[in-house]
Design a protein around this motif. Structure first.
Motif, mmCIF file in Angstrom:
data_model
loop_
_atom_site.group_PDB
_atom_site.id
_atom_site.type_symbol
_atom_site.label_atom_id
_atom_site.label_comp_id
_atom_site.label_asym_id
_atom_site.label_seq_id
_atom_site.Cartn_x
_atom_site.Cartn_y
_atom_site.Cartn_z
ATOM 1 N N ASP A 174 47.593 48.409 34.340
ATOM 2 C CA ASP A 174 47.188 48.394 35.745
ATOM 3 C C ASP A 174 45.662 48.329 35.861
ATOM 4 N N ASP A 175 45.159 47.234 36.461
ATOM 5 C CA ASP A 175 43.707 47.091 36.592
ATOM 6 C C ASP A 175 43.160 47.723 37.874
ATOM 7 N N LYS A 176 44.046 48.203 38.759
ATOM 8 C CA LYS A 176 43.653 48.903 39.993
ATOM 9 C C LYS A 176 42.741 48.054 40.879
ATOM 10 N N LEU A 177 42.887 46.730 40.778
ATOM 11 C CA LEU A 177 42.085 45.788 41.565
ATOM 12 C C LEU A 177 40.601 45.836 41.212
ATOM 13 N N ARG A 178 40.275 46.324 40.017
ATOM 14 C CA ARG A 178 38.877 46.468 39.609
ATOM 15 C C ARG A 178 38.584 45.650 38.350
ATOM 16 N N PRO A 179 37.574 44.786 38.391
ATOM 17 C CA PRO A 179 37.213 43.983 37.217
ATOM 18 C C PRO A 179 36.905 44.826 35.986
ATOM 19 N N ASP A 180 36.222 45.973 36.170
ATOM 20 C CA ASP A 180 35.882 46.795 35.011
ATOM 21 C C ASP A 180 37.137 47.366 34.350
ATOM 22 N N GLU A 181 38.145 47.698 35.159
ATOM 23 C CA GLU A 181 39.417 48.171 34.607
ATOM 24 C C GLU A 181 40.121 47.030 33.867
ATOM 25 N N MET A 196 48.088 37.633 29.832
ATOM 26 C CA MET A 196 48.563 36.925 31.022
ATOM 27 C C MET A 196 48.460 37.850 32.230
ATOM 28 N N GLY A 197 48.724 37.280 33.425
ATOM 29 C CA GLY A 197 48.747 38.078 34.636
ATOM 30 C C GLY A 197 47.497 38.001 35.469
ATOM 31 N N THR A 198 47.113 39.113 36.040
ATOM 32 C CA THR A 198 46.060 39.405 37.012
ATOM 33 C C THR A 198 46.434 38.897 38.408
ATOM 34 N N PHE A 199 45.998 39.659 39.390
ATOM 35 C CA PHE A 199 46.270 39.405 40.805
ATOM 36 C C PHE A 199 44.981 39.068 41.554
ATOM 37 N N SER A 200 44.002 39.920 41.427
ATOM 38 C CA SER A 200 42.721 39.729 42.111
ATOM 39 C C SER A 200 41.924 38.591 41.476
ATOM 40 N N SER A 201 41.298 37.786 42.315
ATOM 41 C CA SER A 201 40.441 36.710 41.807
ATOM 42 C C SER A 201 39.279 37.261 41.005
ATOM 43 N N ALA A 202 38.706 38.373 41.481
ATOM 44 C CA ALA A 202 37.574 38.968 40.772
ATOM 45 C C ALA A 202 37.997 39.459 39.393
ATOM 46 N N VAL A 203 39.163 40.088 39.303
ATOM 47 C CA VAL A 203 39.666 40.554 38.007
ATOM 48 C C VAL A 203 40.016 39.363 37.126
ATOM 49 N N GLY A 204 40.654 38.351 37.725
ATOM 50 C CA GLY A 204 41.020 37.165 36.954
ATOM 51 C C GLY A 204 39.819 36.502 36.310
ATOM 52 N N ALA A 212 36.971 37.948 35.542
ATOM 53 C CA ALA A 212 36.435 38.846 34.515
ATOM 54 C C ALA A 212 37.253 38.747 33.232
ATOM 55 N N VAL A 213 38.573 38.753 33.353
ATOM 56 C CA VAL A 213 39.439 38.657 32.176
ATOM 57 C C VAL A 213 39.298 37.278 31.531
ATOM 58 N N SER A 214 39.135 36.251 32.354
ATOM 59 C CA SER A 214 38.942 34.900 31.826
ATOM 60 C C SER A 214 37.669 34.821 30.985
ATOM 61 N N ASP A 215 36.602 35.446 31.459
ATOM 62 C CA ASP A 215 35.342 35.460 30.703
ATOM 63 C C ASP A 215 35.529 36.184 29.367
ATOM 64 N N GLU A 239 48.324 34.842 39.097
ATOM 65 C CA GLU A 239 48.149 34.901 40.547
ATOM 66 C C GLU A 239 46.738 34.691 41.066
ATOM 67 N N PRO A 240 45.664 35.011 40.333
ATOM 68 C CA PRO A 240 44.327 34.910 40.947
ATOM 69 C C PRO A 240 44.106 33.503 41.493
ATOM 70 N N LEU A 241 43.704 33.401 42.751
ATOM 71 C CA LEU A 241 43.743 32.115 43.450
ATOM 72 C C LEU A 241 42.410 31.380 43.530
ATOM 73 N N THR A 242 41.307 32.000 43.131
ATOM 74 C CA THR A 242 40.035 31.295 43.246
ATOM 75 C C THR A 242 40.059 29.995 42.449
ATOM 76 N N ASP A 243 39.607 28.916 43.076
ATOM 77 C CA ASP A 243 39.605 27.626 42.370
ATOM 78 C C ASP A 243 38.611 27.617 41.216
ATOM 79 N N ALA A 244 37.622 28.525 41.255
ATOM 80 C CA ALA A 244 36.621 28.576 40.185
ATOM 81 C C ALA A 244 37.241 28.882 38.825
ATOM 82 N N LEU A 245 38.386 29.550 38.822
ATOM 83 C CA LEU A 245 38.995 29.976 37.560
ATOM 84 C C LEU A 245 39.259 28.811 36.616
#
Length: 417
Positions: free
Chosen positions: A79-86, A104-112, A114-117, A130-136
């Motif tokens: 559970d990342d609690k909607l936080r990139p640091d988590e 795999m996974g993530t919901f929040s674009s900000a978390v997605g 961060a995990v991608s990086d 799920e993260p929807l930002t096109d930047a991903l």
């Protein structure tokens, strides 16, 4: 030893090497472990709870058939609690300590993001659900990240194409103040202006995610005198907004405005409102109750049985999260199967161009940007007296490939030009 004895001994060794069609050598390696990072608490829980159920259902189906490459699949949920640091903390633990093969996974674009990086730096495959930002997969896309869901750019354009045919000219916007909220408005507004140059933006508000109080924004919105409103609020924020805006007549009274809502036809976000769900909204969503294909009907039935057995307190029909979770797990499974190995580079090659058969038809992961061609449903909301919840009517399924940019455009996006 005679030749016949040698052949007999070899036969015994070969026979011992497989049990029920499963290689003992493969079994000895243990399960293929995958780390899933998601927002299992807070605002995202309405989506991620059914997402996790469907992932578990997919694993159950795969493992009952012997797993992949003769090995069981195992997912470790965090559970990342909607936080990139988590999200980063869990990614480090899963990859460096638990030694998972993939993320795999993530919901929040900000978390997605961060995990991608993290995945890029560690050279670990990350299948974003799920993260929807096109930047991903575009501006910040790279070799090690893939995405399942259609992004904000795609869904925004789907909504804009339909909204442009309506008479509304003056628009207001309200969405959460983070990557997703800004990108959702940008995707919709950019396309709407292309199709209908006379439109104007009269008001835009970006309250903090989870703000809970929206009276100031509602007053600002009404005072600006828009013809229509675009919103990317979701979950508890959307429910709070609806309840606070209703007394102002935003949905039914003299101040009623035409609303466009990204995601707001999804059961996660429309069902909890019951009879308070605004009618006549233009939304993207998931009309699971009206998709009449054998594959989808089979998915709905299996999901209902699985939930009844394992999670009897949950709704026995799929949510959008259920569909995304199932497709994510199946896509990961098929990529490993096609690669014939868990080696990261080979699984990436297998995913590029891979067509996956899903409950809603085939989707393909494009080699150019690693974006899947999964589409979305666009329609209008209406209260269903029989079910006691809002539903989607006059809907159409828009394939992702219809909205996605060309390979050349992707190259320009990734190069920053």
């Amino acid at each position: 030893m005679t030749g016949s004895l040698r052949r007999a001994a070899a036969g015994l060794v070969l026979g011992a090497a497989t049990v029920n069609g499963t290689s003992l050598a493969a079994s000895a390696q243990g399960p293929i472990r995958i780390g899933d990072i998601n927002s299992y608490s807070g605002t995202g829980a309405a989506f991620t709870a059914p997402y996790r159920v469907a992932v578990e259902m997919a694993l159950d189906e795969v493992n009952q058939k012997g797993g992949v490459l003769g090995r069981k699949l195992e997912v470790l949920f965090r559970d990342d609690k909607l936080r990139p640091d988590e999200g980063i903390k869990h990614a480090q633990e899963l990859v460096l300590q638990e030694k998972v093969a993939f993320l795999m996974g993530t919901f929040s674009s900000a978390v997605g993001l961060a995990v991608s990086d993290f995945a890029f730096k560690q050279k670990v495959l990350f299948l974003a659900a799920e993260p929807l930002t096109d930047a991903l997969t575009w501006q910040k896309g790279h070799r090690y990240v893939f995405r399942v869901r259609p992004n904000t750019w795609e869904q925004g354009r789907m909504l804009a194409e339909r909204a442009a045919k309506l008479p509304y000219v003056k628009w207001a916007n309200i969405g959460p103040d983070y990557e997703y909220g800004h990108k959702a408005w940008e995707g919709f507004w950019t396309r709407l202006k292309e199709l209908k140059p006379e439109v104007s933006e009269v008001s835009s508000s970006f309250p903090k995610l989870g703000a809970g109080q929206y009276v100031d924004q509602i007053n600002k919105l009404i005072a600006s005198g828009p013809d229509a409103v675009f919103t990317s609020l979701f979950g508890g924020d959307w429910i709070a907004f609806v309840k606070q805006a209703a007394p102002f007549g935003l949905f039914t009274g003299n101040a009623r405005k035409f609303l466009v809502g990204i995601l707001l036809g999804e059961p996660e976000y429309i069902d909890p409102l019951g009879q308070d769900a605004p009618e006549g909204m233009l939304v993207t969503g998931y009309p699971w109750y009206a998709i009449d294909t054998p594959a989808h009907k089979g998915f709905v039935a299996r999901y209902g049985r699985f939930v009844a057995q394992k999670y009897p307190s949950l709704a026995r029909y799929p949510q959008q999260g259920s569909l995304v979770g199932y497709v994510t797990a199946i896509a990961m499974t098929e990529a490993i199967r096609k690669a014939g190995t868990t080696d990261t580079e080979n699984v990436i090659k297998a995913l590029e161009g891979l067509r996956v058969e899903t409950p809603i038809g085939g989707v393909t992961f494009r080699p150019s940007d690693h974006q899947s061609t999964m589409g979305a449903w666009v329609g209008l909301t209406k209260f269903d007296t029989q079910r006691g919840v809002g539903i989607m009517t006059d809907w159409e399924y828009v394939p992702g490939e219809k909205m996605l940019p060309s390979d050349e455009e992707v190259r320009k996006l990734r190069s920053g030009s």
